[in-house]
Motif scaffolding. Structure first.
Motif, PDB file in Angstrom:
ATOM      1  N   PRO A 354     -48.563  40.212 100.225  1.00 54.16           N
ATOM      2  CA  PRO A 354     -47.606  41.317 100.198  1.00 54.16           C
ATOM      3  C   PRO A 354     -47.084  41.667 101.600  1.00 54.16           C
ATOM      4  O   PRO A 354     -47.743  41.377 102.591  1.00 54.16           O
ATOM      5  CB  PRO A 354     -48.422  42.482  99.616  1.00 54.16           C
ATOM      6  CG  PRO A 354     -49.621  41.866  98.989  1.00 54.16           C
ATOM      7  CD  PRO A 354     -49.900  40.639  99.775  1.00 54.16           C
ATOM      8  N   ASP A 356     -47.060  44.450 102.887  1.00 50.13           N
ATOM      9  CA  ASP A 356     -47.974  45.377 103.551  1.00 50.13           C
ATOM     10  C   ASP A 356     -49.238  44.691 104.053  1.00 50.13           C
ATOM     11  O   ASP A 356     -50.110  45.359 104.618  1.00 50.13           O
ATOM     12  CB  ASP A 356     -48.313  46.573 102.653  1.00 50.13           C
ATOM     13  CG  ASP A 356     -48.831  46.170 101.288  1.00 50.13           C
ATOM     14  OD1 ASP A 356     -48.099  45.510 100.551  1.00 50.13           O
ATOM     15  OD2 ASP A 356     -49.981  46.529 100.954  1.00 50.13           O
ATOM     16  N   HIS A 396     -42.854  43.902  96.683  1.00 52.89           N
ATOM     17  CA  HIS A 396     -44.214  43.936  97.227  1.00 52.89           C
ATOM     18  C   HIS A 396     -44.681  42.534  97.577  1.00 52.89           C
ATOM     19  O   HIS A 396     -45.284  42.296  98.616  1.00 52.89           O
ATOM     20  CB  HIS A 396     -45.135  44.572  96.187  1.00 52.89           C
ATOM     21  CG  HIS A 396     -46.597  44.445  96.468  1.00 52.89           C
ATOM     22  ND1 HIS A 396     -47.372  43.416  95.966  1.00 52.89           N
ATOM     23  CD2 HIS A 396     -47.441  45.221  97.201  1.00 52.89           C
ATOM     24  CE1 HIS A 396     -48.613  43.564  96.368  1.00 52.89           C
ATOM     25  NE2 HIS A 396     -48.691  44.652  97.114  1.00 52.89           N
ATOM     26  N   ASP A 397     -44.408  41.557  96.702  1.00 59.19           N
ATOM     27  CA  ASP A 397     -44.824  40.170  96.887  1.00 59.19           C
ATOM     28  C   ASP A 397     -43.829  39.289  96.158  1.00 59.19           C
ATOM     29  O   ASP A 397     -42.881  39.788  95.533  1.00 59.19           O
ATOM     30  CB  ASP A 397     -46.230  39.949  96.325  1.00 59.19           C
ATOM     31  CG  ASP A 397     -46.279  40.224  94.830  1.00 59.19           C
ATOM     32  OD1 ASP A 397     -45.947  39.313  94.048  1.00 59.19           O
ATOM     33  OD2 ASP A 397     -46.619  41.362  94.428  1.00 59.19           O
ATOM     34  N   GLN A 407     -41.784  38.939  92.255  1.00 60.34           N
ATOM     35  CA  GLN A 407     -42.926  39.849  92.297  1.00 60.34           C
ATOM     36  C   GLN A 407     -43.732  39.805  91.010  1.00 60.34           C
ATOM     37  O   GLN A 407     -43.192  39.954  89.923  1.00 60.34           O
ATOM     38  CB  GLN A 407     -42.438  41.277  92.545  1.00 60.34           C
ATOM     39  CG  GLN A 407     -43.552  42.320  92.553  1.00 60.34           C
ATOM     40  CD  GLN A 407     -43.063  43.681  92.998  1.00 60.34           C
ATOM     41  OE1 GLN A 407     -42.634  43.827  94.128  1.00 60.34           O
ATOM     42  NE2 GLN A 407     -43.121  44.658  92.106  1.00 60.34           N
ATOM     43  N   GLY A 410     -48.342  42.877  92.404  1.00 59.87           N
ATOM     44  CA  GLY A 410     -48.499  44.316  92.500  1.00 59.87           C
ATOM     45  C   GLY A 410     -47.263  45.049  92.029  1.00 59.87           C
ATOM     46  O   GLY A 410     -46.191  44.459  91.806  1.00 59.87           O
ATOM     47  N   ASP A 412     -44.291  48.221  92.465  1.00 60.78           N
ATOM     48  CA  ASP A 412     -43.378  48.591  93.551  1.00 60.78           C
ATOM     49  C   ASP A 412     -44.055  49.552  94.527  1.00 60.78           C
ATOM     50  O   ASP A 412     -44.814  50.436  94.133  1.00 60.78           O
ATOM     51  CB  ASP A 412     -42.135  49.267  92.980  1.00 60.78           C
ATOM     52  CG  ASP A 412     -41.240  48.302  92.219  1.00 60.78           C
ATOM     53  OD1 ASP A 412     -41.453  47.083  92.354  1.00 60.78           O
ATOM     54  OD2 ASP A 412     -40.343  48.772  91.488  1.00 60.78           O
ATOM     55  N   MET A 413     -43.757  49.349  95.800  1.00 56.29           N
ATOM     56  CA  MET A 413     -44.204  50.257  96.865  1.00 56.29           C
ATOM     57  C   MET A 413     -42.986  50.509  97.757  1.00 56.29           C
ATOM     58  O   MET A 413     -42.907  50.014  98.890  1.00 56.29           O
ATOM     59  CB  MET A 413     -45.363  49.630  97.655  1.00 56.29           C
ATOM     60  CG  MET A 413     -46.596  49.344  96.806  1.00 56.29           C
ATOM     61  SD  MET A 413     -47.886  48.408  97.680  1.00 56.29           S
ATOM     62  CE  MET A 413     -48.414  49.609  98.895  1.00 56.29           C
ATOM     63  N   GLU A 416     -43.265  52.208 101.409  1.00 60.70           N
ATOM     64  CA  GLU A 416     -44.191  51.376 102.180  1.00 60.70           C
ATOM     65  C   GLU A 416     -43.525  50.096 102.644  1.00 60.70           C
ATOM     66  O   GLU A 416     -43.508  49.762 103.833  1.00 60.70           O
ATOM     67  CB  GLU A 416     -45.413  51.052 101.317  1.00 60.70           C
ATOM     68  CG  GLU A 416     -46.497  50.278 102.037  1.00 60.70           C
ATOM     69  CD  GLU A 416     -47.320  51.141 102.968  1.00 60.70           C
ATOM     70  OE1 GLU A 416     -47.452  50.760 104.147  1.00 60.70           O
ATOM     71  OE2 GLU A 416     -47.817  52.189 102.538  1.00 60.70           O
ATOM     72  N   GLU A 417     -42.921  49.352 101.711  1.00 65.12           N
ATOM     73  CA  GLU A 417     -42.377  48.038 102.067  1.00 65.12           C
ATOM     74  C   GLU A 417     -41.043  48.133 102.809  1.00 65.12           C
ATOM     75  O   GLU A 417     -40.751  47.311 103.686  1.00 65.12           O
ATOM     76  CB  GLU A 417     -42.226  47.170 100.818  1.00 65.12           C
ATOM     77  CG  GLU A 417     -43.494  47.026  99.973  1.00 65.12           C
ATOM     78  CD  GLU A 417     -44.704  46.445 100.706  1.00 65.12           C
ATOM     79  OE1 GLU A 417     -44.773  46.493 101.943  1.00 65.12           O
ATOM     80  OE2 GLU A 417     -45.616  45.952 100.015  1.00 65.12           O
ATOM     81  N   GLN A 462     -45.439  58.334  95.611  1.00 65.34           N
ATOM     82  CA  GLN A 462     -45.348  56.892  95.867  1.00 65.34           C
ATOM     83  C   GLN A 462     -46.679  56.318  96.356  1.00 65.34           C
ATOM     84  O   GLN A 462     -47.468  56.988  97.021  1.00 65.34           O
ATOM     85  CB  GLN A 462     -44.243  56.597  96.884  1.00 65.34           C
ATOM     86  CG  GLN A 462     -42.860  56.754  96.300  1.00 65.34           C
ATOM     87  CD  GLN A 462     -41.847  55.866  96.997  1.00 65.34           C
ATOM     88  OE1 GLN A 462     -42.178  54.895  97.687  1.00 65.34           O
ATOM     89  NE2 GLN A 462     -40.575  56.184  96.804  1.00 65.34           N
ATOM     90  N   THR A 465     -50.224  51.570 101.001  1.00 68.66           N
ATOM     91  CA  THR A 465     -51.068  50.372 101.142  1.00 68.66           C
ATOM     92  C   THR A 465     -52.555  50.732 101.090  1.00 68.66           C
ATOM     93  O   THR A 465     -53.389  49.867 100.824  1.00 68.66           O
ATOM     94  CB  THR A 465     -50.746  49.649 102.470  1.00 68.66           C
ATOM     95  OG1 THR A 465     -51.383  48.373 102.487  1.00 68.66           O
ATOM     96  CG2 THR A 465     -51.209  50.466 103.675  1.00 68.66           C
TER      97      THR A 465
END
Length: 650
Positions: A354, A356, A396-397, A407, A410, A412-413, A416-417, A462, A465
């Motif tokens: 990811p 993060d 995320h990935d 993705q 994981g 959604d972030m 963070e991302e 939200q 990580t």
């Protein structure tokens, strides 16, 4: 009992036994064991020289007697042998090499494992080759007949169905092993995803064999080589033997390599490894290059290791330098490198993300080759810009390796991302002193910055990580990342002479930083979450405020937070936040680097160094550790330890 007489001369003989109850044992008429009324298991007693002298012809008569007085009845014993003289006298872990020294009687053996991860040399970095070097020195000034034996059990890596072959080609002696009938990528029915071949070989003069491990070892101990070792139907084990040039100025070596054939299926495109991106380089070609470059590469590795230690020592002291040396290889070894059909460099970990995890790892790669940070981000820009993603923030990935289609790992972030992507891109520009990479992806970066701006100072519920520590809405550290992401975009706009955008986003970030300070204020520190009055937690994201020269958060915020962390210290460091006693090692280094005060840095870092030296867990370097005991919580062997190098970005 009949055995090889060489064992008495070359090895320490010992007896292992279990008994219930009273037990006596004799070897060649001499008493070795005599117990009282007791019952114990798996005991060991060395065979003294007085008894070993009677066994030098390879014969021993063992007589045993056990008296069972009550309860269970048991007697079990066996004679064993181990090397008598070999003793490890030192180990030195450096960034690209680990050096061992052994005393083997009157001979000293130096053994070095080298992973030539030279980040500024993509050709050498991408070459899937490690060197095992060895050098013998007489400690008594006399001549000695010395040989070294290497044994491989491919079954450990490839489980059942492996095929191993020994062969010679163009002066190379090679062993090749891997699973038979390999299917690329995933066999859905069996759940298999193992492919590729491991090689061990050299151009030096060696003898080799396949067969039963015990038989090969015994033959080597007797003959010193494997030249006339008989053919065996048992081919699970393979071995190399080599005579050593005692007191030689330069070591001899073996070369280990891995041919993964392909690295991943990337949006329908089967990618080859970077070293064979055109599909025209054979493993024998790879070996020929590796052998030809051996001396030059080894010299570069020694020079790099010395320079890294010198730089890290100046940045943070001896202990910090040693942690960097320990972290370097672990982080780099997690990555593979390829090119897509458009010639874009891709540098990725198994899940291709990811993001993060790339974010904490990035300082190492920013320090030594920012192109590799671009190569981490390239797949995420492609996914966003191709229309396959369709959301205003990064994924995320990119999928469950090795099938990379988007993705899957994981959820959604968003903040963070987006913050990670913008900060990493700004850091690339800072290191390269130009924003050309950002300009190439400006539309996407603008979309991410707009998203952060729209979501404001409080990021609501939200995910962060650090969600492994528990849900934490209104997270202050996540908010700080979003604010810094907006400011990072403004700085990129400034570098690209986009003055209006730069002013708009920097002003917005400045106002949000003021709101943040008011919302998070808790007297002598700042809260973990805006709505949790008695909470606290590391604000490690703030480190980029200073490193990128953004100057959003006043110095009083950093000083107040750092003083508070020092008041919360346990034996092995400051906890991540008020909810647990564990901490994250990567964030500890970033937290210690919030200030440029060297003494504060060392106060926060030294407990982490103490943990890494005293932990009782035999795992690769972990990043989730306890602060009140010398044990890990989890997350071992990950690339995120590249975070340790953030102090070197100064």
């Amino acid at each position: 009992m009949i055995f090889d007489p060489a064992l008495v001369k070359n090895k320490q003989l010992y007896l292992r036994y279990s008994h219930d109850d009273v037990f006596q044992l004799y070897v060649n008429g001499m008493q070795l064991v005599s117990t009282g009324y007791e019952w114990k298991s798996d005991l060991r007693v060395n065979i003294p020289d007085s008894i070993a002298e009677t066994m030098k012809d390879g014969k021993a008569v063992i007589a045993a007697h056990c008296e069972n007085r009550m309860g269970g009845a048991l007697v079990d014993f066996g004679l064993y042998a181990e090397l008598k003289e070999a003793k490890q006298t030192s180990v030195d872990v450096q960034a690209t090499q680990t050096h061992y020294t052994f005393e083997c009687g009157d001979v000293e053996l130096k053994l070095t494992f080298t992973a030539p991860y030279l980040l500024d040399d993509l050709k050498t970095l991408a070459r899937p080759v490690n060197y095992i070097s060895y050098q013998a020195k007489a400690l008594d000034g006399k001549e000695h007949d010395v040989a070294v034996y290497f044994e491989i059990d491919p079954h450990k890596a490839f489980r059942a169905g492996q095929s191993t072959q020994m062969y010679e080609k163009d002066g190379l002696a090679l062993m090749k092993t891997g699973q038979e009938n390999q299917k690329l990528w995933v066999d859905k029915e069996k759940g298999e995803r193992s492919w590729g071949y491991f090689y061990l070989g050299t151009k030096d003069d060696v003898t080799c064999a396949q067969g039963d491990a015990a038989e090969m070892r015994a033959y080597f101990m007797k003959e010193g080589d494997l030249k006339q070792m008989r053919k065996s139907a048992e081919k699970r084990y393979a071995a190399f033997a080599q005579k050593l040039d005692v007191d030689s100025d330069f070591p001899q070596h073996l070369t280990a390599a891995f041919d993964g054939l392909y690295t991943m299926a990337y949006f329908g495109e089967d990618l080859r490894p970077y070293w064979n991106k055109d599909g025209k380089t054979s493993i024998e070609d790879l070996y020929a290059e590796a052998e030809k470059d051996y001396k030059e590469v080894m010299a570069k590795c020694y020079a790099f290791d010395r320079q890294l230690m010198a730089d890290a020592y100046l940045a943070g002291g001896k202990e910090y330098a040693e942690l960097c040396a320990l972290a370097y290889r672990q982080s780099v070894s997690a990555f593979q490198m390829s090119e897509d059909s458009d010639g874009e460099l891709l540098y990725f970990t198994p899940q291709v993300g990811p993001v993060d995890e790339y974010y904490p790892a990035s300082p190492l790669y920013l320090r030594y080759n920012p192109d590799l940070v671009k190569a981490m981000l390239n797949p995420f820009f492609y996914y966003s810009e191709s229309g396959k993603w369709g959301k205003p923030f990064p994924p995320h990935d990119l999928g469950g390796y090795p099938i990379v289609n988007g993705q899957t790992i994981g959820g959604d972030m968003p903040v963070e991302e987006a913050g990670n992507g913008l900060i990493m891109t700004a850091a690339i520009a800072k290191m390269e002193k130009n924003a050309s990479y950002a300009e190439k992806h400006w539309k996407t970066l603008t979309q991410w910055a707009e998203y952060l701006l729209e979501n404001g100072t409080d990021t609501g519920d939200q995910i962060t990580t650090d969600n492994f520590a528990g849900d934490c809405p209104h997270h202050a550290n996540l908010s700080a990342k979003g604010i810094l992401g907006i400011a990072a975009y403004a700085r990129l706009a400034e570098m690209l002479n986009k003055k209006e955008e730069a002013k708009k986003y920097m002003n917005a970030a400045s106002e949000m930083a003021k709101e943040w300070e008011m919302a998070a204020y808790a007297g002598d520190h700042y809260r973990l979450a805006f709505d949790q009055l008695d909470s606290w937690g590391m604000k490690y994201n703030l480190v980029w405020d200073r490193l990128l020269g953004l100057n959003l958060f006043p110095e009083r915020v950093i000083q107040k937070e750092t003083d508070f962390y020092l008041a919360k210290m346990n034996e092995f460091g400051c906890p991540l936040d008020s909810r647990h006693s564990y901490t994250k090692a990567d964030w500890t280094v970033w937290t210690a680097s919030l200030s440029d005060d060297r003494m504060q840095f060392r106060k926060l870092m030294l407990p982490l160094y103490k943990f890494m030296n005293e932990t009782t867990d035999r795992t690769p370097m972990a990043d989730l550790i306890n602060t009140d005991k010398a044990t890990i919580v989890g997350f071992a062997g990950r690339s995120v330890v590249g975070a340790y190098f953030i102090r070197l970005l100064e």
